[in-house]
Enzyme design. Structure first.
Site, PDB file in Angstrom:
ATOM      1  N   LYS A  37       0.827  -1.225   0.000  1.00 44.26           N
ATOM      2  CA  LYS A  37       0.000   0.000   0.000  1.00 44.26           C
ATOM      3  C   LYS A  37       0.850   1.259   0.000  1.00 44.26           C
ATOM      4  O   LYS A  37       0.396   2.307  -0.459  1.00 44.26           O
ATOM      5  CB  LYS A  37      -0.885   0.034   1.241  1.00 44.26           C
ATOM      6  CG  LYS A  37      -1.738  -1.172   1.457  1.00 44.26           C
ATOM      7  CD  LYS A  37      -2.862  -1.250   0.487  1.00 44.26           C
ATOM      8  CE  LYS A  37      -3.657  -2.511   0.707  1.00 44.26           C
ATOM      9  NZ  LYS A  37      -4.850  -2.572  -0.089  1.00 44.26           N
TER      10      LYS A  37
HETATM   11  C1  LIG Z   1      -1.053  -7.709   2.448  1.00 46.13           C
HETATM   12  C2  LIG Z   1      -2.145  -7.634   1.450  1.00 46.13           C
HETATM   13  N1  LIG Z   1      -2.159  -8.509   0.442  1.00 46.13           N
HETATM   14  C3  LIG Z   1      -3.119  -8.487  -0.494  1.00 46.13           C
HETATM   15  C4  LIG Z   1      -4.163  -7.586  -0.427  1.00 46.13           C
HETATM   16  C5  LIG Z   1      -5.194  -7.590  -1.509  1.00 46.13           C
HETATM   17  O1  LIG Z   1      -5.007  -6.504  -2.364  1.00 46.13           O
HETATM   18  P1  LIG Z   1      -6.237  -5.903  -3.164  1.00 46.13           P
HETATM   19  O2  LIG Z   1      -7.215  -5.471  -2.139  1.00 46.13           O
HETATM   20  O3  LIG Z   1      -5.688  -4.783  -3.943  1.00 46.13           O
HETATM   21  O4  LIG Z   1      -6.772  -7.019  -3.984  1.00 46.13           O
HETATM   22  C6  LIG Z   1      -4.203  -6.657   0.621  1.00 46.13           C
HETATM   23  C7  LIG Z   1      -5.289  -5.661   0.771  1.00 46.13           C
HETATM   24  O5  LIG Z   1      -5.554  -4.889  -0.031  1.00 46.13           O
HETATM   25  C8  LIG Z   1      -3.155  -6.652   1.550  1.00 46.13           C
HETATM   26  O6  LIG Z   1      -3.129  -5.757   2.520  1.00 46.13           O
HETATM   27  N1  LIG Z   2      -6.629  -5.107   2.130  1.00 45.63           N
HETATM   28  C1  LIG Z   2      -6.992  -3.748   2.193  1.00 45.63           C
HETATM   29  C2  LIG Z   2      -8.451  -3.536   1.992  1.00 45.63           C
HETATM   30  C3  LIG Z   2      -8.732  -2.167   1.429  1.00 45.63           C
HETATM   31  O1  LIG Z   2      -8.264  -2.149   0.132  1.00 45.63           O
HETATM   32  P1  LIG Z   2      -8.044  -0.873  -0.750  1.00 45.63           P
HETATM   33  O2  LIG Z   2      -6.916  -1.249  -1.646  1.00 45.63           O
HETATM   34  O3  LIG Z   2      -9.304  -0.638  -1.454  1.00 45.63           O
HETATM   35  O4  LIG Z   2      -7.692   0.296   0.104  1.00 45.63           O
HETATM   36  C4  LIG Z   2      -6.452  -3.162   3.489  1.00 45.63           C
HETATM   37  O5  LIG Z   2      -5.403  -3.580   3.918  1.00 45.63           O
HETATM   38  O6  LIG Z   2      -7.047  -2.298   4.060  1.00 45.63           O
END
Ligand SMILES: Cc1ncc(COP(=O)(O)O)c(C=O)c1O
Ligand SMILES: N[C@@H](CCOP(=O)(O)O)C(=O)O
Length: 461
Positions: free
Chosen positions: A112
């Site tokens: 993120k």
């Molecule tokens: C460590 C981790 N892996 C995978 C994901 C999944 O990613 P996305 O929500 O973009 O599919 C998330 C949350 O977004 C996450 O925090």
């Molecule tokens: N896994 C995410 C969930 C939110 O996803 P986002 O990419 O839409 O912000 C988290 O860690 O919060």
């Protein structure tokens, strides 16, 4: 460069407007009207460049006139200066044709940070020009929230509220959200699961009096700028393995579908990606949907990869929009059916999705076993989310090199890793006192009106 809503009934915006708007006013998500193409020679020329330069060249065509080139280069430089690895997103080899893209060297140890650090810089720059003050409300299953706290804490013109599902994030994630001392950031532990938190955030966007009154902005992947920043590491990693002269595949641990949708955009831009494989934990709605065509929610099941405990996968809407020939009315109809429990994907749309996406599911036991065996075989300590990716990737290995995204640092999930390997991964030294810092958090009910009142009171509105 214009942005349109997946539901076809919201104002068309520029990049800067879409970034500050978050959710479209018809409830949809913004996408580019046309995806800029990158010529093969321009992709080849990315080889060997610093990550920041790759970021500039990949993202620049999407920005229009929001920032000058010099401004944008400066914002990128600031965004990635705090990363703990010179390559920013290094690749390590796991097997003969299998590579791991480590996306956890940012300040909060999850992928993120790549988008949140940049969006933090871009929003500050935009606000400095207008003098506006905004209220950001975000939902998190753990990582978006901690990354947002880090990116926005202490900013004079931003109030940030993060809703996380009480008791359903790891202790490290929780402490990352509850220990910042700056008064402009607020951790809210909500009853329910991530889907509830995300639904309340969308409700706030759909309540125009509230939205306009508090000048609501979003930093979840509903915000197009979040997705865009994640497109970059698909290019940097693919090029280092021989793209565009050689195609690659990616496996992506998936929850809200933002990260894998960024890979889809890279493919649309011209990056030769053979397959994008969706890897789910036991919350396997996307895997089931790709196999059967039925996208039907059946309740979030808590897992040892909690950040992926999601059933209402927000960005899937963006993929459906394209799969349905960019028919906003059809997408609005599907999303209305989802509110009542689910929908069926038409045969044509399903075939379109299957041409790009593969999928697989990893059980709790398989996640634990993969952490153990990957360490024994390669010395790499995987977080449980990355382990889900590695397990599913191994079922999809083909002739093209497979790149699995390692989405978080194992130290964010020490219990799961200890359960698999018997040892607890250590936090980096700069976070060594995380467990000694005082926590500040407000328990809240899953109640829209009460949440809105709390937010208004806190911002003095
Ligand atoms: C460590 C981790 N892996 C995978 C994901 C999944 O990613 P996305 O929500 O973009 O599919 C998330 C949350 O977004 C996450 O925090
Ligand atoms: N896994 C995410 C969930 C939110 O996803 P986002 O990419 O839409 O912000 C988290 O860690 O919060």
């Amino acid at each position: 460069m214009k942005y349109i809503s997946t539901r076809g009934a919201a104002p068309i915006l520029t990049f800067g407007e879409a970034m500050m708007t978050g959710l479209a006013r018809d409830g949809g998500l913004y996408v580019p009207e046309t995806v800029p193409q990158m010529a093969q020679a321009d992709i080849a020329a990315l080889a060997g460049l610093p990550y920041e330069e790759v970021a500039f060249r990949v993202m620049r065509p999407f920005l229009g006139t929001t920032f000058t080139d010099d401004e944008f280069r400066g914002l990128i430089a600031k965004a990635y200066a705090g990363f703990g690895h010179d390559a920013r997103a290094p690749l390590v080899q796991l097997g003969p044709n299998h590579f791991l893209l480590e996306l956890f060297h940012g300040p909060t140890l999850a992928f993120k940070d790549f988008a949140m650090q940049l969006i933090g810089q871009m929003m500050q720059a935009a606000l400095a020009k207008t003098g506006d003050r905004i209220t950001i409300v975000g939902a998190t299953s753990g990582d978006t929230g901690s990354a947002a706290m880090e990116a926005f804490r202490g900013l004079a013109n931003v109030d940030l509220f993060i809703l996380y599902p009480h008791g359903r994030v790891s202790e490290v994630q929780r402490r990352q959200m509850t220990t910042p001392t700056e008064g402009n950031v607020h951790a809210l532990a909500m009853d329910g699961d991530f889907d509830d938190a995300q639904a309340r955030v969308k409700d706030m966007f759909n309540d125009f009096a509230f939205r306009d009154g508090v000048r609501l902005a979003g930093v979840n992947s509903i915000n197009w700028a979040r997705v865009l920043a994640q497109v970059v590491y698909y290019f940097s990693s693919a090029v280092s393995l021989g793209a565009p002269h050689r195609a690659v595949s990616f496996t992506v641990p998936t929850g809200n579908f933002g990260d894998i949708f960024a890979g889809y955009i890279a493919r649309q831009m011209g990056l030769p990606i053979e397959k994008l494989v969706i890897a789910t934990n036991q919350n396997d709605i996307l895997d089931r949907a790709l196999r059967s065509g039925a996208y039907v929610t059946d309740g979030v099941k808590p897992s040892i990869s909690p950040s992926m405990d999601i059933q209402v996968s927000s960005n899937f809407e963006r993929a459906l929009f394209d799969a349905y020939g960019r028919d906003g009315k059809a997408v609005a109809q599907l999303m209305a059916e989802l509110k009542a429990g689910g929908f069926h994907i038409s045969q044509g749309a399903l075939e379109t999705l299957r041409a790009t996406f593969g999928s697989g599911r990893c059980s709790e036991e398989e996640t634990t076993a993969t952490i153990r065996t990957a360490f024994a075989r390669t010395g790499e300590v995987l977080c449980p989310h990355s382990a889900v990716g590695v397990k599913v990737a191994e079922e999809h290995l083909g002739t093209a090199p497979m790149i699995t995204l390692a989405t978080a640092h194992p130290a964010k999930f020490p219990d799961a890793v200890e359960g698999a390997m018997g040892t607890r991964p250590a936090l980096p030294p700069r976070m060594a006192d995380l467990f000694d810092r005082p926590e500040r958090v407000t328990r809240v009910a899953n109640d829209l009106a009460a949440l809105q009142t709390l937010i208004r009171e806190r911002i003095g509105g």
